[in-house]
Design an enzyme around this catalytic site. Structure first.
Site, short mmCIF file in Angstrom:
data_model
loop_
_atom_site.label_atom_id
_atom_site.label_comp_id
_atom_site.label_asym_id
_atom_site.label_seq_id
_atom_site.Cartn_x
_atom_site.Cartn_y
_atom_site.Cartn_z
N HIS A 196 -14.24 29.42 28.34
CA HIS A 196 -15.04 29.90 27.21
C HIS A 196 -16.38 29.16 27.17
CE1 HIS A 196 -14.37 26.24 24.78
NE2 HIS A 196 -13.10 26.30 25.19
N CYS A 255 -9.76 22.95 28.46
CA CYS A 255 -10.40 24.23 28.72
C CYS A 255 -11.53 24.07 29.73
CB CYS A 255 -10.95 24.83 27.43
SG CYS A 255 -9.68 25.39 26.29
N ASN A 268 -15.24 24.75 30.11
CA ASN A 268 -16.42 25.03 29.29
C ASN A 268 -17.55 25.55 30.16
OD1 ASN A 268 -16.17 22.21 26.90
ND2 ASN A 268 -14.87 23.99 27.24
N GLY A 297 -2.43 26.42 26.53
CA GLY A 297 -3.60 26.09 25.72
C GLY A 297 -4.93 26.17 26.43
N TYR A 347 -10.03 18.52 14.81
CA TYR A 347 -11.07 19.51 14.57
C TYR A 347 -10.44 20.82 14.13
CZ TYR A 347 -10.06 20.22 19.60
OH TYR A 347 -9.45 20.37 20.83
#
Length: 390
Positions: A320, A338, A340, A316, A301
């Site tokens: 968010h 991450c 989310n 990394g 992506y």
């Protein structure tokens, strides 16, 4: 006849003595007619002493210049730099010494002139020069946090040497000082040969004021390298806010002063793949970006932008918003590492976060690697203490 000859001899002797006395008194001598002794010696000139000595080489830039006098007092003293400008200095109240009041430059020749008078008031002047050391290199250093910053309770102090390794770590560490507005136990630890951090044993007390000084100018780093400049910073530790994430719970809890402040549903890294876990460990908020670029060609992506991105590692991981993952947030861990959040929650957290806030993560199969810029809290305190050079 015998007695007459004796009398004649005595008379001759007396006549000689009278003549000698007459000659002596005619010399203009002092009282009693016995004459004047040797003239009094002239008073010795005052002795001026320079430190460093005249002609000295490789002089440290840190030691003050001292001019002293023996057998008199100083009436004037001047030290000039290579441009001919006098450096600052102070004559002592007793006029027996003069000391410089500024640090010297590397690889420069300085000239000095001093005048002193002895106890008789006779003046004498002496001149000289010396040359300071010329380093093979003068590496610069940086310090973080910067002046006037307000940071979270897990923020370490970092001193970095980006231009190369530090051979003499102990000398550098001795030049570093941390002062706090309230007692805080902490220690320096070398994360590598170009970075030394100071962290408290436990999180900073809220609202602590911190001043850090690094007296590096003129300090030998080893290998012919000397510090380029002194550093200092003064910052404030803000309120106590801690994020706690137990990845199987699919939520992110925010604690303020030890009490639950907010709880947000989340989707964390995929549980089945340790390479995609949100790893275990305590990390910190490193930076905040209103819009972050999460493109990753490795996973197919590109041009992926997410709002309210809070970086928590250089491995990394971020916290968010990800509305595209709306269905999984609060229900299933489906990210690539991450945390989310829904957009409104991500915005609220973003607004509340400070750089240096701790983020404690548990429940994953993988642990954070000690490779990020800030991995201080991944190291147990007992191990951290062994990382000092002193």
């Amino acid at each position: 006849m015998r007695s007459q000859r004796l009398f004649g001899s005595v008379a001759a002797l007396l006549a000689g003595l009278v003549l000698l006395a007459a000659c002596t008194s005619g010399s203009g001598g002092g009282g009693g007619g016995f004459g004047q002794g040797p003239k009094a010696q002239k008073a010795l000139a005052a002795k001026i002493i320079f430190a460093p000595a005249d002609g000295a080489k490789d002089v440290s830039v840190l030691n003050p210049i001292k001019i002293t006098v023996d057998g008199g007092e100083l009436t004037a003293a001047t030290v000039t730099n290579p441009e001919g400008k006098p450096i600052t200095g102070q004559l002592a109240a007793d006029k027996l010494s003069w000391s410089s009041g500024e640090v010297l430059g590397y690889g420069k020749t300085y000239k000095y002139t001093a005048t002193a008078k002895n106890k008789s008031g006779d003046e004498s002047t002496q001149e000289g020069s010396f040359t300071t050391l010329a380093p093979a290199s003068t590496p610069r250093a940086t310090i973080n946090p910067g002046d006037n910053a307000t940071v979270g309770v897990a923020m370490p102090v970092s001193v970095k040497f980006p231009e190369g390794p530090v051979p003499d770590r102990a000398a550098v560490e001795k030049a570093l000082k941390v002062e706090t507005s309230q007692p805080v136990e902490g220690a320096w630890g070398w994360l590598n040969d170009q970075q030394v951090d100071w962290r408290p044993k436990v999180y900073w007390p809220a609202n602590t004021k911190v001043t850090v000084t690094a007296k590096l100018y003129g300090l030998s780093f080893g290998g012919g390298a000397f510090g380029k400049a002194d550093l200092s910073t003064a910052f404030t530790v803000g309120r106590n806010q801690v994020v706690k994430i137990n990845t199987p719970d699919h939520k992110m809890n925010v604690y303020r002063g030890g009490a639950l402040f907010a709880s947000y549903p989340s989707s964390n890294g995929k549980d089945a793949d340790p390479n995609l876990n949100t790893p275990n460990g305590t990390v910190i908020v490193m930076s905040k970006e209103p819009v972050g670029d999460f493109s990753n060609p490795r996973y197919g992506y590109t041009n992926v932008k997410k709002k309210w991105a809070v970086r928590i590692s250089n491995h990394g991981e971020f916290i968010h918003e990800n509305e595209e993952n709306h269905a999984n947030i609060g229900n299933r861990n489906s990210s690539h590492g991450c945390v989310n959040l829904l957009e409104p929650d991500a915005k609220r957290y973003f607004d509340s976060a400070l750089v240096g806030d701790p983020v404690e993560i548990t429940g994953s199969k993988a642990n954070f690697p000690a490779t990020s810029d800030v991995y201080d809290w991944l190291i147990p305190w007992s191990q951290w203490q062994t990382m000092s050079a002193l």
